[in-house]
Design an enzyme around this catalytic site. Structure first.
Site, short mmCIF file in Angstrom:
data_model
loop_
_atom_site.label_atom_id
_atom_site.label_comp_id
_atom_site.label_asym_id
_atom_site.label_seq_id
_atom_site.Cartn_x
_atom_site.Cartn_y
_atom_site.Cartn_z
N HIS A 62 0.85 -1.12 0.24
CA HIS A 62 -0.12 0.16 -0.11
C HIS A 62 1.02 1.28 -0.04
O HIS A 62 0.46 2.35 -0.06
CB HIS A 62 -1.03 -0.02 1.27
CG HIS A 62 -2.31 -0.82 0.88
ND1 HIS A 62 -3.54 -0.43 1.13
CD2 HIS A 62 -2.21 -2.12 0.21
CE1 HIS A 62 -4.29 -1.42 0.66
NE2 HIS A 62 -3.64 -2.58 0.30
N SER B 209 0.11 -0.93 -6.36
CA SER B 209 0.13 -2.38 -7.15
C SER B 209 0.70 -2.04 -8.40
O SER B 209 0.58 -1.11 -9.00
CB SER B 209 -1.28 -3.15 -7.35
OG SER B 209 -1.76 -3.75 -6.52
N LYS C 33 -14.37 -7.62 -8.38
CA LYS C 33 -13.56 -8.30 -9.33
C LYS C 33 -13.00 -9.41 -8.65
O LYS C 33 -12.89 -10.74 -9.09
CB LYS C 33 -12.56 -7.63 -10.11
CG LYS C 33 -11.63 -8.39 -11.19
CD LYS C 33 -11.03 -7.31 -12.00
CE LYS C 33 -10.21 -8.28 -13.07
NZ LYS C 33 -9.54 -7.39 -14.12
N ASP C 34 -12.34 -9.14 -7.36
CA ASP C 34 -11.74 -9.97 -6.62
C ASP C 34 -12.44 -11.08 -5.81
O ASP C 34 -12.28 -12.15 -5.80
CB ASP C 34 -10.76 -9.32 -5.36
CG ASP C 34 -9.59 -8.73 -5.89
OD1 ASP C 34 -9.30 -9.03 -7.06
OD2 ASP C 34 -9.05 -8.14 -5.03
N GLU D 144 4.98 -34.01 -0.34
CA GLU D 144 3.50 -33.51 -0.86
C GLU D 144 3.70 -32.60 -2.27
O GLU D 144 4.84 -32.43 -2.35
CB GLU D 144 2.91 -32.35 -0.06
CG GLU D 144 2.42 -32.89 1.36
CD GLU D 144 0.96 -33.27 1.18
OE1 GLU D 144 0.74 -34.35 0.56
OE2 GLU D 144 0.19 -32.91 1.75
#
Lengths: 422, 179
Positions: free
Chosen positions: A217, A221, A245-246, A289
């Site tokens: 922040h 981005s 959107k997220d 894994e």
């Protein structure tokens, strides 16, 4: 005491009363309401939020699983079976937690690849990236210790093999392994400390994620062009544009995740994970894994001791090389911002780097396959080639490409990007 | 405030010494925390094990437990000892060790080893009747195909070293104490 000047006015008088004393609503509005996001961020930018959601799901299911778990070698395996059979919705908690680990890694691996493709690790986001690598390493440690808790054959032997890696360190190695185990083999003291740390580390991760988001922040981005926003025309407020959107991306991801939880909960699990740990008998093949397989393959790719020329004195035993290679492959990511010499951020405008990165992805998939197969044979050579490419990519190609690659023209601003002209 | 030529003050000195004392205090506080993770007294109490050999027939292999690890004990016949010493020049082996250096003098028929493959820590097969013993008649690791001979020395496959001999001594002719 004076109030911070940058708080805003709220219509609701309760919110206003709280905000004057603790400006949390001002902060939320600033960081998640009007926060300017590059308007061209695509769905790959949703995976950070998805990863955070997975972390929260893991913490919540984990806390409830812990209410029914007993960290003692005589009781652990049975307490997990009891969770599965007798505890109300215990099966759901465990399957969400087990598969949640896999989907957490899926989200994080996509998130990292997004960063590699669009150059999100470059100035001014170097520290943001490094904090992200720290989160990855913490996640790996947490997942590894969690896998030991059901005290199955895979738990015990996975823990044995991975902790034994530290014995490759010269001089202090054996003492270090004894210290990690709290004894002379993987036994009750080991299980107890793994449980304690597996409970603690997710909260540490949450703290480091807070720092990660804080740093994000500050810089804002990145976006598919890699060009920083120049004016208000280039950005949109986080809410409602990116919250919506997220949310859509999150719901889609959860649909896939829960489909696996409900319809194929054991698809990613080895049969030996359902047998009680027997320290006197090794399972035929120890397989980690899936999310560790590429790193496991790198570990096994080093098969030749390095001698001082013309003598029998070994300076770097194969085992130590393997351990250095495996940890090095992660630590290399930390210095990536300084290895990359290119002025262009996004691979969109880097015709050669784009293919190198694709080749890196292929080599990681190949390593994943090699890691899942028994060691040795012709496959070992394939693994060695893929390992060589991994290191070649970061140590040679990335620094050299910055000087020799002819990049495509970069748009002057996000709004000048042809993809954004609607 | 007294100040020297280069501008250092008494206050700077106090900051430094207070900081140093703080670092020492944190370091000291970490000692018991780190130390608590080392083997506890009850774990250490189990760090020796006694094994009675009188029940082990010639040709029989037995697995004992010491510190949670398997201990391979092989009661070899006199001919077997002779054979294993004659079959190969030990100087040419990957981890060159003579058979005599891997047993206690006067007890050459007793082979005592930690049953953990030196490659990645699996437990080799060959102690039970019917187990695969590999080309050299010793032990065979199913994980990555390491083959050990009848002296527990690595002969084939990826393992770097011979099966380790634990510290042990003969208390009497039929009793050993490991650890």
């Amino acid at each position: 005491m004076s109030r911070p000047a940058n708080t805003q006015k709220f219509d609701n008088c309760l919110i206003q009363w709280i905000d004057e004393r603790l400006p949390i609503f001002t902060m939320l509005t600033k960081e998640y309401g009007v926060f300017p996001m590059p308007k061209n961020a695509n769905y790959l930018w949703s995976f950070g939020g998805i990863a955070l959601t997975m972390l929260i799901i893991m913490i919540v299911t984990g806390v409830f699983l812990a209410m029914n778990y007993t960290p003692n070698t005589a009781l652990a395996f049975d307490s997990v079976q009891r969770t599965m059979r007798d505890v109300n919705y215990g099966w759901l908690l465990r399957y969400v937690h087990m598969n949640g680990a896999s989907f957490f890694f899926i989200a994080v691996y996509i998130h990292i690849f997004r960063g590699l493709y669009y150059g999100s690790y470059k100035s001014p986001r170097e520290l943001l990236w490094i904090v992200g690598v720290v989160i990855l390493i913490l996640m790996m440690a947490t997942a590894f210790m969690g896998y030991a808790l059901p005290w199955s054959q895979m738990s015990g032997w996975g823990a044995t093999v991975i902790t034994s890696l530290f014995s490759a360190i010269p001089v202090i190695g054996d003492g270090l392994v004894t210290w990690l185990w709290g004894g002379f083999s993987v036994a009750n003291p080991t299980l107890n400390r793994f449980f304690s740390l597996h409970f603690l580390l997710p909260f540490v991760i949450l703290g480091v994620v807070f720092i990660h988001v804080w740093a994000l922040h500050v810089t804002g981005s990145n976006n598919p062009t890699g060009v920083e926003p120049k004016s208000e025309k280039d950005t949109l407020p986080f809410h409602p544009y990116f919250t919506v959107k997220d949310s859509y991306a999150l719901v889609t991801f959860m649909t896939i995740f829960l489909s696996v939880v409900f319809f194929a909960p054991l698809a990613l699990t080895e049969p030996d994970h359902f047998k009680h740990f027997n320290p006197m008998q090794t399972p035929p093949e120890i397989v980690p894994e899936w999310y560790f397989l590429p790193f496991y393959a790198i570990l096994r790719s080093f098969t030749h001791d390095i001698y001082i020329p013309f003598t029998d004195i070994i300076i770097l035993p194969a085992k130590l090389q393997g351990v250095m290679g495996m940890f090095g492959s992660l630590l290399l990511l930390m210095v990536l911002p300084w290895l990359d010499t290119s002025k262009v951020k996004s691979a969109r405008y880097r015709p050669v780097y784009k293919w190198c990165l694709l080749l890196l992805l292929v080599s990681l998939c190949v390593l994943g396959y090699v890691g899942s197969q028994p060691a040795g044979g012709s496959l070992a050579v394939v693994g060695q080639v893929a390992t060589a490419y991994y290191f070649l990519h970061f140590i040679v190609l990335v620094p050299v490409l910055g000087f020799v690659e002819k990049t495509c023209p970069v748009p002057a601003s996000i709004s000048d990007d042809p993809c954004c002209k609607h | 405030m007294g100040s020297t030529k280069d501008g250092a003050t008494r206050r700077d000195f106090l900051y430094l010494t207070a900081g140093a004392m703080g670092a020492v205090a944190v370091g000291t506080a970490a000692v018991p925390l780190v130390s608590s993770m080392n083997p506890a007294a009850d774990t250490l109490a189990l760090s020796t094990a006694e094994v009675d050999l009188s029940h082990i027939e010639v040709g029989q292999r037995v697995v004992a437990v010491w510190r949670g690890k398997p201990i391979f004990i092989d009661h070899r016949s006199a001919e077997e000892v002779k054979e294993v010493r004659a079959e190969v020049d030990w100087h040419t082996l990957r981890d060159p060790q003579s058979d005599a250096s891997r047993v206690k003098e006067g007890h050459d028929q007793w082979l005592v080893m930690i049953g953990i493959c030196t490659h990645l820590g699996c437990i080799p097969k060959g102690s039970k009747q019917g187990d695969p013993r590999g080309e050299f008649g010793g032990w065979f690791c199913p994980c990555h195909g390491s083959e050990y001979d009848r002296s527990g020395r690595i002969r084939k496959g990826p393992a770097p070293r011979n099966l380790e001999v634990p510290p042990y001594k003969f208390v009497s002719d039929t009793l050993i104490r490991i650890g």
